[in-house]
Design a protein around this motif. Structure first.
Motif, short mmCIF file in Angstrom:
data_model
loop_
_atom_site.label_atom_id
_atom_site.label_comp_id
_atom_site.label_asym_id
_atom_site.label_seq_id
_atom_site.Cartn_x
_atom_site.Cartn_y
_atom_site.Cartn_z
N GLY A 99 32.74 8.95 -5.50
CA GLY A 99 33.21 7.63 -5.57
C GLY A 99 32.21 6.95 -4.96
O GLY A 99 31.82 5.82 -5.11
N GLN A 100 31.28 7.44 -4.04
CA GLN A 100 30.54 6.81 -2.94
C GLN A 100 29.20 6.26 -4.01
O GLN A 100 28.82 5.37 -3.98
CB GLN A 100 29.74 7.89 -2.16
CG GLN A 100 29.12 7.01 -1.11
CD GLN A 100 29.74 5.91 -0.48
OE1 GLN A 100 30.98 6.34 0.20
NE2 GLN A 100 29.13 4.98 -0.30
N VAL A 101 29.03 7.16 -5.12
CA VAL A 101 28.09 6.62 -6.11
C VAL A 101 28.39 5.30 -6.59
O VAL A 101 27.70 4.24 -6.80
CB VAL A 101 27.70 7.79 -6.99
CG1 VAL A 101 26.81 7.04 -8.21
CG2 VAL A 101 26.96 8.97 -6.59
N LEU A 102 29.72 5.28 -6.99
CA LEU A 102 30.37 4.12 -7.71
C LEU A 102 30.36 2.87 -6.77
O LEU A 102 29.95 1.75 -7.01
CB LEU A 102 31.91 4.44 -8.25
CG LEU A 102 31.87 5.47 -9.26
CD1 LEU A 102 33.28 5.53 -9.45
CD2 LEU A 102 31.39 4.87 -10.49
N VAL A 103 30.55 3.16 -5.40
CA VAL A 103 30.61 1.95 -4.50
C VAL A 103 29.04 1.65 -4.52
O VAL A 103 28.60 0.40 -4.34
CB VAL A 103 31.02 2.50 -3.00
CG1 VAL A 103 30.68 1.65 -1.92
CG2 VAL A 103 32.47 3.09 -3.02
N ASP A 104 28.26 2.47 -4.07
CA ASP A 104 26.58 2.53 -3.88
C ASP A 104 25.92 1.49 -4.96
O ASP A 104 25.19 0.80 -4.66
CB ASP A 104 25.64 3.59 -3.74
CG ASP A 104 26.29 4.20 -2.39
OD1 ASP A 104 27.04 3.87 -1.43
OD2 ASP A 104 25.81 5.50 -2.34
#
Length: 145
Positions: free
Chosen positions: A28-33
């Motif tokens: 999910g963090q990749v999608l946020v970043d």
């Protein structure tokens, strides 16, 4: 201009996670970043996992948010994390490829069908797990249309 749904920057190779929560957060963090989703989307991905596992078989999990997570999605995007050593998703299910999905409107259905086509072939999963570059993974998905 809209971002590409999947680009080399969205693909992380040789990741290590000690558990599935950490793996889902990483996905999910990749999608946020990359700006596809708001940070709140990650919690919805974890909530979704509580409802029913996103493990799909063949060493693949497809974490994504719950229905009500759509308001946290800015635009459709994918993240792909390769975990060669595997991460336990419970019940003896080991995941080596995580594909995070954020779908705007109903675009996620089209995205899911492309992923299903790639992941239905065991040799493709092997290629994903053993890929040495993001480019190799991009090529696998670009062949599907």
């Amino acid at each position: 201009m809209a971002k590409e749904i999947l680009s080399a920057e969205n693909i992380l190779l040789n990741q290590n996670f000690s558990n599935k929560e950490e793996a889902i957060r990483g996905t999910g963090q990749v999608l946020v970043d990359k700006g596809y989703v708001e940070a709140a989307y990650i919690e919805k991905m974890l909530e979704r996992e509580e409802l029913t596992s996103t493990y799909m078989g063949n060493f693949v999990a497809i974490p994504h948010g719950t229905e009500d997570a759509k308001k946290s999605v800015n635009e459709s995007g994918l993240s792909i994390l390769q975990v060669p050593s595997g991460v336990d998703f419970g019940d003896g299910n080991i995941v080596k490829v995580l594909i995070g999905i954020a779908g705007k409107d109903n675009e996620h259905l089209e995205i899911l069908s492309q992923i299903a086509i790639v992941c239905s072939e065991e040799e493709n999963i092997e290629k994903l797990v053993n890929a040495k570059s993001a480019q190799e993974i991009l090529e696998l998905f670009s062949e599907v249309n």
